[in-house]
Design a protein around this motif. Structure first.
Motif, PDB file in Angstrom:
ATOM      1  N   ASN A   1       0.860  -1.184   0.000  1.00 18.78           N
ATOM      2  CA  ASN A   1       0.000   0.000   0.000  1.00 18.78           C
ATOM      3  C   ASN A   1       0.898   1.237   0.000  1.00 18.78           C
ATOM      4  O   ASN A   1       2.118   1.122   0.119  1.00 18.78           O
ATOM      5  N   ALA A   2       0.285   2.393  -0.116  1.00 19.32           N
ATOM      6  CA  ALA A   2       1.037   3.640   0.083  1.00 19.32           C
ATOM      7  C   ALA A   2       1.536   3.636   1.525  1.00 19.32           C
ATOM      8  O   ALA A   2       0.840   3.180   2.431  1.00 19.32           O
ATOM      9  N   ASN A   3       2.725   4.144   1.730  1.00 15.92           N
ATOM     10  CA  ASN A   3       3.308   4.138   3.075  1.00 15.92           C
ATOM     11  C   ASN A   3       2.454   4.934   4.067  1.00 15.92           C
ATOM     12  O   ASN A   3       1.633   5.763   3.678  1.00 15.92           O
ATOM     13  N   LYS A   4       2.650   4.655   5.325  1.00 15.07           N
ATOM     14  CA  LYS A   4       1.820   5.245   6.394  1.00 15.07           C
ATOM     15  C   LYS A   4       1.914   6.773   6.421  1.00 15.07           C
ATOM     16  O   LYS A   4       0.932   7.444   6.736  1.00 15.07           O
ATOM     17  N   ASN A   5       3.067   7.343   6.104  1.00 14.09           N
ATOM     18  CA  ASN A   5       3.185   8.808   6.102  1.00 14.09           C
ATOM     19  C   ASN A   5       2.245   9.433   5.077  1.00 14.09           C
ATOM     20  O   ASN A   5       1.608  10.452   5.358  1.00 14.09           O
ATOM     21  N   MET A   6       2.139   8.825   3.908  1.00 15.94           N
ATOM     22  CA  MET A   6       1.223   9.351   2.891  1.00 15.94           C
ATOM     23  C   MET A   6      -0.221   9.144   3.330  1.00 15.94           C
ATOM     24  O   MET A   6      -1.054  10.046   3.196  1.00 15.94           O
ATOM     25  N   GLN A   7      -0.525   7.996   3.880  1.00 18.88           N
ATOM     26  CA  GLN A   7      -1.886   7.757   4.342  1.00 18.88           C
ATOM     27  C   GLN A   7      -2.280   8.765   5.422  1.00 18.88           C
ATOM     28  O   GLN A   7      -3.382   9.315   5.397  1.00 18.88           O
ATOM     29  N   ARG A   8      -1.379   9.026   6.335  1.00 20.63           N
ATOM     30  CA  ARG A   8      -1.636  10.003   7.405  1.00 20.63           C
ATOM     31  C   ARG A   8      -1.820  11.404   6.823  1.00 20.63           C
ATOM     32  O   ARG A   8      -2.710  12.145   7.210  1.00 20.63           O
ATOM     33  N   PHE A   9      -0.977  11.770   5.851  1.00 20.83           N
ATOM     34  CA  PHE A   9      -1.085  13.069   5.188  1.00 20.83           C
ATOM     35  C   PHE A   9      -2.454  13.230   4.534  1.00 20.83           C
ATOM     36  O   PHE A   9      -3.107  14.272   4.671  1.00 20.83           O
TER      37      PHE A   9
ATOM     38  N   LEU B   1      -2.799   8.943  -8.741  1.00 18.30           N
ATOM     39  CA  LEU B   1      -1.883   8.310  -7.792  1.00 18.30           C
ATOM     40  C   LEU B   1      -0.670   7.729  -8.504  1.00 18.30           C
ATOM     41  O   LEU B   1      -0.782   7.230  -9.624  1.00 18.30           O
ATOM     42  N   PHE B   2       0.476   7.796  -7.813  1.00 20.40           N
ATOM     43  CA  PHE B   2       1.614   7.035  -8.307  1.00 20.40           C
ATOM     44  C   PHE B   2       2.367   6.429  -7.129  1.00 20.40           C
ATOM     45  O   PHE B   2       2.349   6.933  -6.020  1.00 20.40           O
ATOM     46  N   LEU B   3       2.972   5.278  -7.430  1.00 19.13           N
ATOM     47  CA  LEU B   3       3.734   4.529  -6.429  1.00 19.13           C
ATOM     48  C   LEU B   3       5.091   4.158  -6.991  1.00 19.13           C
ATOM     49  O   LEU B   3       5.219   3.887  -8.189  1.00 19.13           O
ATOM     50  N   THR B   4       6.079   4.112  -6.113  1.00 21.93           N
ATOM     51  CA  THR B   4       7.338   3.463  -6.444  1.00 21.93           C
ATOM     52  C   THR B   4       7.373   2.173  -5.634  1.00 21.93           C
ATOM     53  O   THR B   4       6.898   2.114  -4.508  1.00 21.93           O
ATOM     54  N   CYS B   5       7.910   1.152  -6.263  1.00 19.58           N
ATOM     55  CA  CYS B   5       7.856  -0.189  -5.704  1.00 19.58           C
ATOM     56  C   CYS B   5       9.158  -0.909  -6.067  1.00 19.58           C
ATOM     57  O   CYS B   5       9.704  -0.685  -7.147  1.00 19.58           O
ATOM     58  N   GLY B   6       9.652  -1.761  -5.203  1.00 21.48           N
ATOM     59  CA  GLY B   6      10.926  -2.455  -5.446  1.00 21.48           C
ATOM     60  C   GLY B   6      10.880  -3.507  -6.532  1.00 21.48           C
ATOM     61  O   GLY B   6      11.908  -4.055  -6.900  1.00 21.48           O
ATOM     62  N   VAL B   7       9.703  -3.775  -7.053  1.00 18.08           N
ATOM     63  CA  VAL B   7       9.554  -4.796  -8.092  1.00 18.08           C
ATOM     64  C   VAL B   7       9.137  -4.132  -9.404  1.00 18.08           C
ATOM     65  O   VAL B   7       8.632  -3.010  -9.401  1.00 18.08           O
ATOM     66  N   PRO B   8       9.331  -4.833 -10.536  1.00 16.94           N
ATOM     67  CA  PRO B   8       8.863  -4.273 -11.815  1.00 16.94           C
ATOM     68  C   PRO B   8       7.353  -4.058 -11.785  1.00 16.94           C
ATOM     69  O   PRO B   8       6.626  -4.752 -11.083  1.00 16.94           O
ATOM     70  N   ARG B   9       6.876  -3.097 -12.564  1.00 16.37           N
ATOM     71  CA  ARG B   9       5.447  -2.775 -12.524  1.00 16.37           C
ATOM     72  C   ARG B   9       4.550  -3.913 -13.012  1.00 16.37           C
ATOM     73  O   ARG B   9       3.368  -3.913 -12.714  1.00 16.37           O
ATOM     74  N   GLU B  10       5.117  -4.890 -13.695  1.00 17.80           N
ATOM     75  CA  GLU B  10       4.327  -6.044 -14.151  1.00 17.80           C
ATOM     76  C   GLU B  10       4.164  -7.091 -13.049  1.00 17.80           C
ATOM     77  O   GLU B  10       3.398  -8.041 -13.193  1.00 17.80           O
ATOM     78  N   HIS B  11       4.873  -6.969 -11.954  1.00 18.18           N
ATOM     79  CA  HIS B  11       4.864  -7.956 -10.862  1.00 18.18           C
ATOM     80  C   HIS B  11       3.555  -7.856 -10.074  1.00 18.18           C
ATOM     81  O   HIS B  11       3.006  -6.767  -9.898  1.00 18.18           O
ATOM     82  N   TYR B  12       3.081  -8.989  -9.597  1.00 23.66           N
ATOM     83  CA  TYR B  12       1.816  -9.007  -8.839  1.00 23.66           C
ATOM     84  C   TYR B  12       1.878  -8.111  -7.601  1.00 23.66           C
ATOM     85  O   TYR B  12       0.871  -7.532  -7.191  1.00 23.66           O
ATOM     86  N   HIS B  13       3.045  -7.973  -6.985  1.00 23.38           N
ATOM     87  CA  HIS B  13       3.178  -7.124  -5.799  1.00 23.38           C
ATOM     88  C   HIS B  13       2.878  -5.656  -6.156  1.00 23.38           C
ATOM     89  O   HIS B  13       2.251  -4.936  -5.380  1.00 23.38           O
ATOM     90  N   ALA B  14       3.307  -5.223  -7.335  1.00 20.69           N
ATOM     91  CA  ALA B  14       3.015  -3.855  -7.786  1.00 20.69           C
ATOM     92  C   ALA B  14       1.516  -3.685  -8.005  1.00 20.69           C
ATOM     93  O   ALA B  14       0.939  -2.667  -7.596  1.00 20.69           O
ATOM     94  N   ASP B  15       0.879  -4.673  -8.628  1.00 19.67           N
ATOM     95  CA  ASP B  15      -0.583  -4.623  -8.823  1.00 19.67           C
ATOM     96  C   ASP B  15      -1.321  -4.568  -7.495  1.00 19.67           C
ATOM     97  O   ASP B  15      -2.228  -3.755  -7.314  1.00 19.67           O
ATOM     98  N   ASP B  16      -0.938  -5.451  -6.574  1.00 19.52           N
ATOM     99  CA  ASP B  16      -1.582  -5.454  -5.256  1.00 19.52           C
ATOM    100  C   ASP B  16      -1.421  -4.104  -4.570  1.00 19.52           C
ATOM    101  O   ASP B  16      -2.363  -3.584  -3.965  1.00 19.52           O
ATOM    102  N   SER B  17      -0.233  -3.532  -4.678  1.00 24.70           N
ATOM    103  CA  SER B  17       0.060  -2.266  -3.998  1.00 24.70           C
ATOM    104  C   SER B  17      -0.775  -1.119  -4.540  1.00 24.70           C
ATOM    105  O   SER B  17      -1.375  -0.360  -3.767  1.00 24.70           O
TER     106      SER B  17
END
Length: 184
Positions: free
Chosen positions: A60-68, A81-97
């Protein structure tokens, strides 16, 4: 149109993406670029549109952004919305996030106009934690496997020029459409 382009960045991945987006769209509208860690009180200015960038934490978006978002009462708004994620954008973790970030925003009755996910380098501290937790529990969900190690190694070059250009194009196209169709 008044736009708030706000971001939360830990390892400067999200900051790079936000700055690239800002450079692309700053002449199309009145755009304020804001690092949320510098914002302690309620914003005095009202915005027509919000572009909110965060780094991924626990899919998910980090807690600081959620609090903001909650402190600034970004509810019932038009957002992208945009996210940076440690995995490629095609990875399921990026989709879930990104899907969890969207759900978080929709719970606040926001209207999502665009999303973008970009790979970023993984914080080295996270890798240390993953190694320790793998050592403690061989069934740990983020077990340090050769595949995960390769993904982390690949992440070191991100966000790269293509990632930044893709982000610029994504938000440039969105604003061009919004301005042309005056739906915001």
């Amino acid at each position: 149109m008044k736009i708030l382009l706000a971001y939360s960045s830990k390892t400067k991945n999200t900051k790079k993406v936000a700055e690239a987006i800002y450079e692309q769209i700053k002449d199309q509208a009145e755009v304020d670029l804001l690092d949320i860690k510098k914002q302690r009180k309620k914003l005095e200015k009202e915005y027509d549109f919000y572009i909110l960038g965060a780094w991924t934490d626990k899919t998910n978006a980090n807690k600081n952004m959620q609090r903001f978002i909650d402190q600034q009462q970004i509810h019932n708004k038009d957002v992208a919305l945009f996210l940076t994620c440690g995995v490629p954008r095609e990875h399921y973790h990026a989709d879930d996030s990104i899907n969890n970030y969207i759900a978080f925003m929709e719970e606040r009755n926001n209207r999502i106009h665009e999303t973008f996910v970009c790979q970023g380098k993984v914080d080295p501290k996270v890798i240390i934690v993953f190694k320790i937790l793998t050592w403690r529990d061989p069934n740990f969900i983020h077990k340090m496997t050769p595949d995960l190690a390769d993904m982390v190694k690949e992440s070191r070059s991100h966000p790269d020029i293509k990632d930044l250009t893709d982000a610029q194009d994504c938000f440039d196209n969105l604003l061009n459409y919004k301005i042309t169709h005056a739906t915001v």
